[in-house]
Design an enzyme around this catalytic site. Sequence first.
Site, mmCIF file in Angstrom:
data_model
loop_
_atom_site.group_PDB
_atom_site.id
_atom_site.type_symbol
_atom_site.label_atom_id
_atom_site.label_comp_id
_atom_site.label_asym_id
_atom_site.label_seq_id
_atom_site.Cartn_x
_atom_site.Cartn_y
_atom_site.Cartn_z
ATOM 1 C CB CYS A 1 -0.869 0.044 1.253
ATOM 2 S SG CYS A 1 -1.923 -1.386 1.393
ATOM 3 N N GLY B 1 -0.460 -0.213 -4.948
ATOM 4 C CA GLY B 1 -1.792 -0.787 -4.655
ATOM 5 C C GLY B 1 -2.788 -0.353 -5.699
ATOM 6 C CG ASN C 1 2.963 0.257 3.152
ATOM 7 O OD1 ASN C 1 4.140 0.507 2.964
ATOM 8 N ND2 ASN C 1 2.423 -0.878 2.761
ATOM 9 N N GLY C 2 1.588 -1.698 5.626
ATOM 10 C CA GLY C 2 2.277 -2.686 6.450
ATOM 11 C C GLY C 2 1.283 -3.731 6.926
ATOM 12 C CE1 TYR D 1 7.679 -9.019 -6.400
ATOM 13 C CE2 TYR D 1 6.204 -7.151 -6.324
ATOM 14 C CZ TYR D 1 6.477 -8.457 -6.034
ATOM 15 O OH TYR D 1 5.541 -9.215 -5.377
ATOM 16 C CB THR E 1 10.285 -4.618 -11.741
ATOM 17 O OG1 THR E 1 9.429 -5.693 -11.999
ATOM 18 C CG2 THR E 1 9.584 -3.532 -10.976
ATOM 19 C CG ASP F 1 10.075 -11.774 -13.890
ATOM 20 O OD1 ASP F 1 9.042 -12.419 -14.113
ATOM 21 O OD2 ASP F 1 10.086 -10.544 -13.648
ATOM 22 C CG ASP F 2 10.289 -8.825 -10.475
ATOM 23 O OD1 ASP F 2 9.651 -8.284 -11.387
ATOM 24 O OD2 ASP F 2 9.816 -9.692 -9.729
HETATM 25 O O1 LIG Z 1 6.237 -4.935 -10.690
HETATM 26 S S1 LIG Z 1 5.935 -5.605 -11.955
HETATM 27 O O2 LIG Z 1 4.484 -5.768 -12.129
HETATM 28 O O3 LIG Z 1 6.571 -4.970 -13.086
HETATM 29 C C1 LIG Z 1 6.625 -7.222 -11.869
HETATM 30 C C2 LIG Z 1 6.279 -7.884 -10.595
HETATM 31 N N1 LIG Z 1 6.837 -9.244 -10.479
HETATM 32 C C3 LIG Z 1 6.739 -10.026 -11.726
HETATM 33 C C4 LIG Z 1 7.106 -11.463 -11.505
HETATM 34 N N2 LIG Z 1 6.269 -12.020 -10.423
HETATM 35 C C5 LIG Z 1 6.562 -13.418 -10.166
HETATM 36 C C6 LIG Z 1 5.949 -14.256 -11.272
HETATM 37 S S2 LIG Z 1 5.588 -15.856 -10.710
HETATM 38 O O4 LIG Z 1 6.841 -16.473 -10.268
HETATM 39 O O5 LIG Z 1 4.669 -15.706 -9.561
HETATM 40 O O6 LIG Z 1 4.993 -16.606 -11.779
HETATM 41 C C7 LIG Z 1 6.447 -11.260 -9.182
HETATM 42 C C8 LIG Z 1 6.055 -9.842 -9.414
#
Ligand SMILES: O=S(=O)(O)CCN1CCN(CCS(=O)(=O)O)CC1
Length: 503
Positions: free
Chosen positions: A1, A27, A100-101, A257, A303, A365-366
């Site tokens: 949040c 959020g 938030n929390g 992220y 991200t 990916d992040d």
């Molecule tokens: O902030 S952003 O929306 O740009 C990306 C957020 N990020 C994308 C990758 N997922 C994990 C995918 S899964 O491992 O759950 O399939 C966590 C959240």
Amino acid sequence: CGIVGIVSTSNVNQSLYDALTVLQHRGQDAAGIVTFQDERFYLRKDNGLVRDVFHTRHMRRLVGNVGIGHVRYPTAGSASSAEAQPFYVNSPYGITLAHNGNLTNADDLSNDLFRTDLRHINTNSDSEVLLNVFAHELQKLGKLDPTKDEIFSAVGAVHKRCRGAYAVIAMITGYGIVGFRDPNGIRPVCYGERTAEDGRKEYMIASESVALSAAGYDLVRDIAPGEAVYIETDGTLYTHQCAEDPHLFPCIFEHVYFARPDSIIDKVSVYKARLRMGETLAEKVLRECPDHDIDVVMPIPDTSRTSALQMAHRLGVKFREGFIKNRYIGRTFIMPGQKMRKKSVRQKLNPIGLEFRGKNVMLVDDSIVRGTTCKEIVQMARDAGARKVYFASAAPPVRYPNVYGIDMPSASELIAHDCTVDEIREIIGADWLLYQDLEDLITCVSDVNDDIEGWECSVFTGKYVTGDVDAAYLNRLEELRNDDKRFESTGATSSENGIIDLY
Ligand SMILES: O=S(=O)(O)CCN1CCN(CCS(=O)(=O)O)CC1
């Protein structure tokens, strides 16, 4: 949040709206603004994005030079609009609050509040509990005109009673706003100032520094763990350390992220942290597989873009935007129900074939949480003609639930909860799976701010910094989540007054 609060010399409604828009990534489930003018306050909150919740007719009603705002996404509580914030209590003074929390002892506090104070908590939201604890502690002091001393004393009592993570902004109608942060500083909150035409100071408190700059405020600093910042309607600002034993243990996941890259949290640039995460990932590749055959590094928007760019640079291989994201689809990882999530990945991302055909691609990916979207994305890369599909997570394996306000699925849904890296590689269908090492992640965000004693990284380690999260608590969390899942599957929604209606 996301939370925001302003004390200005002119109407704050537009600045609050703009700040919430900048904090929308924190959020997307609900939004709310409350302002006060003279002795009355004005509140508008509902489910939806900021741009959907506030129409001209609402903005016209949000008059006054003091106000707070909130954007919410569902954590443990239900997604009903009754849980949209800010919350309100009429006594004492008329207090509204944005949080938030997550409190780890909300149930006990809720029972205490009823027994000792006959206060009824009407939602499952721990934020409503937090507000009533603050209100109760302020009421106990019985002052007709509260000064900073009463405010700071009440915050001190909150620190003694409330456990968990909280970054809070409360508005005391007719008097001012107070921002405060839990004794471990787990959730971020900072404040900024600007000078009005007539030379008077104006202040803004917000979850991320990016909200300050968007409204023309200069970042002064983060609120320290345990500290409260009280700003009266005339712009007088007071600060006070209200906790007995504060320590700075910021949540490391903000850098993975959650926060925006252009934000600075506890003096750490999120953007720089993500560049360094790409650097350390590349070094791990060179360590583990010096003669790798990676042809191209590709981010999974958005991200991980920063980390992927630096990773490609460090490896000396091409960086390419192999996936194009349709920016108008909501984020997948918080949409209810597995099916919805799967469908939206294909809607949300589309591969550019020529970048994949015959190539060994390294997708970045992040993080990997459930593994559901990763699996889909690996398949999309193969369908697009990739020869080999490698996958790198800029974060270490997410093995434990988050209890401090980041929306995470329950342990049983976390792919890494009881799988080895190679089992995960198998499940998502990649030819190679690379995770960031936790020590490297910590290095990426350290050596900037000596006040940081350590990092809240319980999702990776299972060690919870507030020391009160035990197996019983986690099991209850699991059941609660399973109940929510049950609701989702039957299509039932817990409506405002808790009556289940099947649609
Ligand atoms: O902030 S952003 O929306 O740009 C990306 C957020 N990020 C994308 C990758 N997922 C994990 C995918 S899964 O491992 O759950 O399939 C966590 C959240």
